[in-house]
Design a protein around this motif. Sequence first.
Motif, PDB file in Angstrom:
ATOM      1  N   ASN A 174       0.815  -1.217   0.000  1.00 21.80           N
ATOM      2  CA  ASN A 174       0.000   0.000   0.000  1.00 21.80           C
ATOM      3  C   ASN A 174       0.843   1.259   0.000  1.00 21.80           C
ATOM      4  O   ASN A 174       0.372   2.308  -0.420  1.00 21.80           O
ATOM      5  N   LEU A 175       2.100   1.164   0.451  1.00 21.30           N
ATOM      6  CA  LEU A 175       3.022   2.273   0.235  1.00 21.30           C
ATOM      7  C   LEU A 175       3.178   2.520  -1.264  1.00 21.30           C
ATOM      8  O   LEU A 175       3.175   3.666  -1.729  1.00 21.30           O
ATOM      9  N   TYR A 176       3.296   1.442  -2.029  1.00 19.87           N
ATOM     10  CA  TYR A 176       3.344   1.559  -3.492  1.00 19.87           C
ATOM     11  C   TYR A 176       2.062   2.180  -4.028  1.00 19.87           C
ATOM     12  O   TYR A 176       2.097   3.059  -4.906  1.00 19.87           O
ATOM     13  N   VAL A 177       0.916   1.761  -3.510  1.00 24.57           N
ATOM     14  CA  VAL A 177      -0.363   2.295  -3.978  1.00 24.57           C
ATOM     15  C   VAL A 177      -0.448   3.792  -3.722  1.00 24.57           C
ATOM     16  O   VAL A 177      -0.862   4.570  -4.597  1.00 24.57           O
ATOM     17  N   TYR A 195       9.637  14.115 -15.982  1.00 23.52           N
ATOM     18  CA  TYR A 195       9.205  13.727 -14.643  1.00 23.52           C
ATOM     19  C   TYR A 195       8.504  12.377 -14.668  1.00 23.52           C
ATOM     20  O   TYR A 195       8.774  11.491 -13.838  1.00 23.52           O
ATOM     21  N   ALA A 196       7.616  12.186 -15.650  1.00 26.86           N
ATOM     22  CA  ALA A 196       6.820  10.969 -15.714  1.00 26.86           C
ATOM     23  C   ALA A 196       7.682   9.755 -16.029  1.00 26.86           C
ATOM     24  O   ALA A 196       7.551   8.707 -15.384  1.00 26.86           O
ATOM     25  N   VAL A 197       8.572   9.869 -16.999  1.00 32.95           N
ATOM     26  CA  VAL A 197       9.368   8.719 -17.424  1.00 32.95           C
ATOM     27  C   VAL A 197      10.221   8.200 -16.266  1.00 32.95           C
ATOM     28  O   VAL A 197      10.222   6.999 -15.948  1.00 32.95           O
ATOM     29  N   LEU A 198      10.954   9.105 -15.603  1.00 28.67           N
ATOM     30  CA  LEU A 198      11.841   8.660 -14.515  1.00 28.67           C
ATOM     31  C   LEU A 198      11.054   8.129 -13.329  1.00 28.67           C
ATOM     32  O   LEU A 198      11.445   7.123 -12.713  1.00 28.67           O
ATOM     33  N   ASN A 199       9.930   8.752 -13.009  1.00 30.74           N
ATOM     34  CA  ASN A 199       9.153   8.278 -11.875  1.00 30.74           C
ATOM     35  C   ASN A 199       8.445   6.965 -12.176  1.00 30.74           C
ATOM     36  O   ASN A 199       8.268   6.131 -11.273  1.00 30.74           O
ATOM     37  N   LEU A 200       8.048   6.760 -13.423  1.00 31.87           N
ATOM     38  CA  LEU A 200       7.446   5.474 -13.782  1.00 31.87           C
ATOM     39  C   LEU A 200       8.478   4.349 -13.738  1.00 31.87           C
ATOM     40  O   LEU A 200       8.173   3.221 -13.349  1.00 31.87           O
ATOM     41  N   ILE A 201       9.719   4.653 -14.136  1.00 28.97           N
ATOM     42  CA  ILE A 201      10.788   3.655 -14.010  1.00 28.97           C
ATOM     43  C   ILE A 201      11.008   3.318 -12.532  1.00 28.97           C
ATOM     44  O   ILE A 201      11.130   2.141 -12.151  1.00 28.97           O
ATOM     45  N   ALA A 202      11.057   4.361 -11.685  1.00 23.29           N
ATOM     46  CA  ALA A 202      11.237   4.127 -10.248  1.00 23.29           C
ATOM     47  C   ALA A 202      10.079   3.324  -9.673  1.00 23.29           C
ATOM     48  O   ALA A 202      10.285   2.419  -8.846  1.00 23.29           O
ATOM     49  N   THR A 203       8.859   3.629 -10.105  1.00 25.32           N
ATOM     50  CA  THR A 203       7.692   2.900  -9.623  1.00 25.32           C
ATOM     51  C   THR A 203       7.746   1.437 -10.040  1.00 25.32           C
ATOM     52  O   THR A 203       7.399   0.537  -9.265  1.00 25.32           O
ATOM     53  N   THR A 204       8.195   1.186 -11.263  1.00 26.28           N
ATOM     54  CA  THR A 204       8.327  -0.195 -11.732  1.00 26.28           C
ATOM     55  C   THR A 204       9.350  -0.960 -10.900  1.00 26.28           C
ATOM     56  O   THR A 204       9.120  -2.113 -10.501  1.00 26.28           O
ATOM     57  N   LEU A 205      10.482  -0.327 -10.609  1.00 23.44           N
ATOM     58  CA  LEU A 205      11.486  -0.958  -9.755  1.00 23.44           C
ATOM     59  C   LEU A 205      10.928  -1.238  -8.362  1.00 23.44           C
ATOM     60  O   LEU A 205      11.201  -2.289  -7.765  1.00 23.44           O
ATOM     61  N   ALA A 217      10.544  -4.856  -6.588  1.00 29.72           N
ATOM     62  CA  ALA A 217      11.084  -5.120  -5.256  1.00 29.72           C
ATOM     63  C   ALA A 217      10.008  -5.644  -4.312  1.00 29.72           C
ATOM     64  O   ALA A 217      10.270  -6.544  -3.490  1.00 29.72           O
ATOM     65  N   VAL A 218       8.794  -5.108  -4.416  1.00 25.74           N
ATOM     66  CA  VAL A 218       7.697  -5.582  -3.563  1.00 25.74           C
ATOM     67  C   VAL A 218       7.371  -7.040  -3.883  1.00 25.74           C
ATOM     68  O   VAL A 218       7.152  -7.859  -2.975  1.00 25.74           O
ATOM     69  N   GLY A 219       7.328  -7.386  -5.179  1.00 28.75           N
ATOM     70  CA  GLY A 219       7.089  -8.776  -5.545  1.00 28.75           C
ATOM     71  C   GLY A 219       8.181  -9.703  -5.036  1.00 28.75           C
ATOM     72  O   GLY A 219       7.916 -10.820  -4.544  1.00 28.75           O
ATOM     73  N   TYR A 220       9.408  -9.262  -5.137  1.00 30.29           N
ATOM     74  CA  TYR A 220      10.560 -10.009  -4.637  1.00 30.29           C
ATOM     75  C   TYR A 220      10.443 -10.195  -3.124  1.00 30.29           C
ATOM     76  O   TYR A 220      10.694 -11.285  -2.583  1.00 30.29           O
ATOM     77  N   LEU A 221      10.052  -9.138  -2.444  1.00 32.31           N
ATOM     78  CA  LEU A 221       9.902  -9.199  -0.987  1.00 32.31           C
ATOM     79  C   LEU A 221       8.818 -10.199  -0.590  1.00 32.31           C
ATOM     80  O   LEU A 221       8.998 -10.999   0.340  1.00 32.31           O
ATOM     81  N   TYR A 222       7.693 -10.184  -1.309  1.00 29.45           N
ATOM     82  CA  TYR A 222       6.602 -11.104  -0.971  1.00 29.45           C
ATOM     83  C   TYR A 222       7.014 -12.554  -1.204  1.00 29.45           C
ATOM     84  O   TYR A 222       6.638 -13.454  -0.438  1.00 29.45           O
ATOM     85  N   ALA A 223       7.807 -12.769  -2.256  1.00 31.06           N
ATOM     86  CA  ALA A 223       8.275 -14.126  -2.526  1.00 31.06           C
ATOM     87  C   ALA A 223       9.171 -14.639  -1.395  1.00 31.06           C
ATOM     88  O   ALA A 223       9.189 -15.836  -1.102  1.00 31.06           O
ATOM     89  N   ILE A 224       9.901 -13.740  -0.755  1.00 27.57           N
ATOM     90  CA  ILE A 224      10.814 -14.134   0.326  1.00 27.57           C
ATOM     91  C   ILE A 224      10.075 -14.287   1.655  1.00 27.57           C
ATOM     92  O   ILE A 224      10.251 -15.272   2.376  1.00 27.57           O
ATOM     93  N   PHE A 225       9.209 -13.323   1.973  1.00 26.29           N
ATOM     94  CA  PHE A 225       8.605 -13.267   3.305  1.00 26.29           C
ATOM     95  C   PHE A 225       7.199 -13.841   3.365  1.00 26.29           C
ATOM     96  O   PHE A 225       6.747 -14.224   4.439  1.00 26.29           O
ATOM     97  N   GLY A 226       6.464 -13.815   2.253  1.00 21.72           N
ATOM     98  CA  GLY A 226       5.084 -14.265   2.286  1.00 21.72           C
ATOM     99  C   GLY A 226       4.154 -13.306   2.990  1.00 21.72           C
ATOM    100  O   GLY A 226       3.044 -13.672   3.395  1.00 21.72           O
TER     101      GLY A 226
END
Length: 516
Positions: free
Chosen positions: A149-152, A180-190, A194-203
Amino acid sequence: MATPTNLSAAFTLTPPPLADWLVILPVALMIGLGAVLMMVRKSVRLHGAIAIAGLAALVLIDAGLLWRVATHGPVTMVMGRWLPPFGIAFTADLFGAAMALAAAVVALAAAIFALRDIDASGRRYGFYPFLMLLMAGVSGAFLTGDIFNLYVWFEVLLISSFGLLILGSQPEQIDGALKYAVLNLIATTLFLIAVGYLYAIFGTLNMADIARKAVALRDTGPLTTLTGLFILAFAMKAAAFPVNFWLPASYHTPRIVVSALFGGLLTKVGIYALMRVTVMLFPVEREALSIVIVVIAILTMMVGALGALAQSDIRKLIGYLVIAGIGNMLSGVAIGTPGAVSGAILYALHSMVTMTALYLVAGEIGRLGGGWSLVHLGGLFRRAPSFAGVSFVLFLAAAGLPPISGLWPKVVLLKASLDIGAWWLAAAILVSAFLITLALARVVLFAYWRPSPREIEPMTAAADWRIALPLAALTALTIFFGLFPETLLGLSQDAATGLADPTAYIRSVFPQGEGQ
């Protein structure tokens, strides 16, 4: 007859105390007001009054929340009555509550200034609804206890910031918005990766749950790689070196009140998220990456200071000051001790107020001087001595000179650097401050002190209350916390302690140890 289902293992069955609703009221209020403003979109004359009243209420709510957290410890509410970590949690500790209150104060000042800066066309195209949505995203980011939800909430504030950035549809705004949009969208994708990676590790995505599980998974999970991904994503959003070029290319393009909001709020959400993840969730991995973070911090503050010194456009100059401030905050994260983290928190609170006020000063400079270029400016001290005095106070704050609020974060960071023997980091902080002082002294000499090099149409000074009130209020805050820093120093130290030792935060989410 069917046996009643026992819901106590999955749901909370007792109503929360009334005071705990303060955790979600900021987000609910801002979303609700945004909807109200859309319903009265044809009555744009009402927008300013509704938004200002709503933001004044937000300041009171956030102040109440900060008092609640300071007196009773972190507060958690979980949506839908689901027990954590299954329910989406809103958790407020001292760090999040203080940042939320500072953001509300900044937004209120900007909303008053916008009465003068945003014309009927800008209001018709949604300035105040976008502002409410922006504050919903900012408040949600500071108060959420769930990393997805931080991402949201990042997405919510980015959507609204895109709308504010192109308000007016000038060619330079579209160009700035694209970068502004291009760089922030790249950051959002990263960030999402990272959130998906975190969920795979911690559940789990609950921050308190992650903090308590990280110890057990430290030897088996690739947590350093995960932390590096988060640092990269948040560094892009915070405009840290080497992914900082989008900020000076875009922050000078919108209306000045929008620049003030962006300079005061958006990069601080990025630094908040970085501190929350690295200091509270992954402190061991932060320590392993501390050399990388400190190099980024030094380069960021030096690029910001040198960039400010090289600029002749005051709006771009302030953008580089924002970048230099991010470098100072990152230095506190790199050191990682409670004292250093408290310096970074203190710097963030100071920067939110000071950078917003400096952009408002830039707006008044443009009005009085007919532009923002130091080549053509001059004579502002003679034309508007009171405004010049306010500007000088804010310049002192931005440079970190006594007796204004900017002094104390740098003192704390310098002490933290010297305590661990990092004299080279302390030297970088001092050199950066010296270069910023030179850059701002150049503004004073060219824009205020020397006679105007051209004939411009006479303009009145900041007698308009819509300009004078927010500038005076923000300047008074910098003076007050410069002269009487004890409360803010104590708050930042307690907030840093809560980040370094999240026991109270975890206990707020899992009061009886559920889910272990």
